[in-house]
Design an enzyme around this catalytic site. Structure first.
Site, PDB file in Angstrom:
ATOM      1  N   HIS A 158       9.758  -7.006   4.288  1.00  0.00           N
ATOM      2  CA  HIS A 158      10.142  -8.060   3.337  1.00  0.00           C
ATOM      3  C   HIS A 158      10.605  -7.412   2.027  1.00  0.00           C
ATOM      4  O   HIS A 158      10.112  -6.341   1.659  1.00  0.00           O
ATOM      5  CB  HIS A 158       8.945  -8.969   3.031  1.00  0.00           C
TER       6      HIS A 158
ATOM      7  N   TYR B  29       1.334 -16.231  -1.849  1.00  0.00           N
ATOM      8  CA  TYR B  29       0.020 -16.248  -2.502  1.00  0.00           C
ATOM      9  C   TYR B  29       0.010 -17.492  -3.377  1.00  0.00           C
ATOM     10  O   TYR B  29       0.824 -17.628  -4.284  1.00  0.00           O
ATOM     11  CB  TYR B  29      -0.161 -15.018  -3.401  1.00  0.00           C
TER      12      TYR B  29
ATOM     13  N   PRO C 169      -9.219  -8.219  -0.857  1.00  0.00           N
ATOM     14  CA  PRO C 169      -7.936  -7.966  -0.183  1.00  0.00           C
ATOM     15  C   PRO C 169      -6.720  -8.630  -0.847  1.00  0.00           C
ATOM     16  O   PRO C 169      -5.604  -8.441  -0.394  1.00  0.00           O
ATOM     17  CB  PRO C 169      -8.159  -8.527   1.221  1.00  0.00           C
TER      18      PRO C 169
ATOM     19  N   LYS D 247      -4.768  -3.631  -0.939  1.00  0.00           N
ATOM     20  CA  LYS D 247      -4.941  -2.222  -1.331  1.00  0.00           C
ATOM     21  C   LYS D 247      -5.903  -1.441  -0.431  1.00  0.00           C
ATOM     22  O   LYS D 247      -5.878  -0.220  -0.418  1.00  0.00           O
ATOM     23  CB  LYS D 247      -5.480  -2.138  -2.765  1.00  0.00           C
TER      24      LYS D 247
END
Ligand code: FAS
Ligand code: PHB
Length: 394
Positions: free
Chosen positions: A72, A203, A294, A298
């Protein structure tokens, strides 16, 4: 058994380390308590930083990734019923967001390790680490349930055994400092057989709380919602999960595609750091030394960063008897770890609805998001952290 570097754990840290050491001509044996099938069925991380993708290429283990991963250009942030596309590639000179699930990474690493004659002892539970203050440490382990105790003798031991493994406890309490933040929410994650509803990760911070839309393939989707960390997954029938996902992701004119849910679970969220990450001839890497929520994707990437630093230090030791990098491993690794902790805390705080937060704090989070929308500098800072910060000079 005898080897140069004894590795506890066949997760991302242990497996990447084995390959990096082999590249330097350093022998290693991995002890892994679970079966190969269990390890390769580990549903966890989903996003690889650009340099980790490049590293898999350098190690010659990216054939399947190139075919099956999703690449992406960025991510979508959603709040106040509006969406912002963050063009990470444009902001970071071409670095992309690669979605390639952790269990696929582990499958590729294990296959390549075994193909080159590497040794990993599955269903071998390491129970004790001794001799780390001397020059001949060893790891006691048992194969299977009733196996006799065996010992792996080595020059160095690497604890890549995750948060619940034994290695961190081998660092004496008197020298070990632990830093922790427990979040008042967890993630309920699902896998569903459904088509994609969006072209990249979303998100979302909406009134009902956080949601993340991710993917595993054109046919399988990975989604998360924030929930009470102590909640019982039995209290989350599929209908209730979909109701919350719709509430937290929907926009006018856009519909979330539903499908049968075939995996669901709740994970707690914490930030954790152990300092130092080494003691004598024991070195910790990955979740054995640090945990991140999460939200910043990372965890896996920090584990690989640790072992890249450690492999270079061990190479200098073996090739030139130069222990300087090894002596500084913990300090070097922790500089990147703390930046990963900060970014993960920042993304988690900005994007979740903390039940204890004040209205003022909630508006600060929306101001944070609006700053990313309106400032190229803020957007670039988020993008650089997400796709992977450059490594500090050693
Ligand atoms: P790991 O925990 O992956 O591996 C440690 C290995 O050591 C395991 O295979 C274990 O079986 C083995 N082991 C433990 N004790 C042993 C013993 N005594 N003897 C022998 N072997 C032993 N990160 C993200 O970036 N995104 C996510 O969405 C995400 N989701 C997660 C969900 C869950 C449920 C968990 C637990 C973690 C998640 N993470 C996520 C973080 C995760 O990806 C870790 O960061 C990553 O697995 C770290 O890799 P390792 O340090 O290798 O540890
Ligand atoms: C996932 O696809 O599992 C995933 C992606 C991004 C995250 C966390 C998890 O930040």
């Amino acid at each position: 058994m005898r080897t140069q570097v004894g590795i506890i754990g066949a997760g991302p840290a242990g497996l990447f380390l084995a390959h990096l050491l082999a590249r330097e001509g350093i022998s290693a044996v991995i002890l892994e308590s679970r079966s190969r099938a269990d390890v390769e069925g580990t549903i966890r991380a989903g996003v690889l930083e650009q340099w980790v993708v490049d590293l898999m290429g350098t190690l010659g283990i990216d054939e399947r990734l190139k075919r099956e991963a999703d690449f992406h250009t960025g991510i979508t942030l959603q709040w106040d019923r509006s969406r912002l596309h963050l063009d990470m590639a444009e902001l970071t000179g071409g670095k992309r967001v690669t979605v390639y699930p952790q269990h696929q990474v582990l499958r590729d690493l294990i296959a390549a390790w075994l193909a080159r004659g590497g040794e990993v002892v599955f269903e071998a539970h390491a129970s004790a680490i001794s001799g780390i203050d001397g020059e001949a440490p060893n790891v006691a382990f048992r194969r299977g349930a009733g196996g006799a105790q065996e010992e792996l003798h080595c020059d160095y031991v690497v604890g890549a055994d995750g948060f619940h493994g034994p290695s961190r406890q081998a660092i004496p309490d008197a020298v070990r400092r632990e830093y922790q933040k427990i979040y008042p929410f967890g993630w309920l994650g699902i896998l569903t057989r459904a088509p994609r509803s969006w072209h990249e990760l979303i998100y979302s911070n909406q009134a009902d709380g956080f949601a993340l839309l991710s993917t595993r393939s054109p046919e399988v989707q990975r989604l998360y919602i924030q929930c009470d960390p102590h909640d019982d997954i039995a209290l989350w029938p599929d209908a209730r999960i979909w109701e919350q996902l719709h509430a937290r992701l929907e926009l006018d004119g856009w519909t979330l595609q539903e499908g049968p849910i075939f995996q669901k679970g709740i994970i707690p969220l914490r930030s954790f750091v152990c300092d130092p990450m080494q003691h004598g001839r024991l070195f910790l890497a990955g979740d054995a030394a640090h945990i991140v929520p999460p939200t910043g994707a990372k965890g896996l990437n920090l584990a690989v960063a640790d072992v890249l630093v450690l492999s270079r230090a061990l190479a200098a030791q073996y090739a030139r008897n130069d222990g300087a990098l090894l002596a500084r491993y913990s300090a070097t690794a922790l500089r990147r770890v703390w930046k990963g902790e900060r970014f993960s805390w920042y993304m988690t705080t900005m994007l979740h609805r903390n039940p204890a937060e004040t209205e003022f704090e909630r508006r600060i989070h929306f101001a944070d998001l609006d700053f990313v929308r309106s400032s190229r500098a803020a957007a670039t800072a988020l993008a650089e952290n997400y796709v992977g910060l450059p490594f500090d000079a050693p």
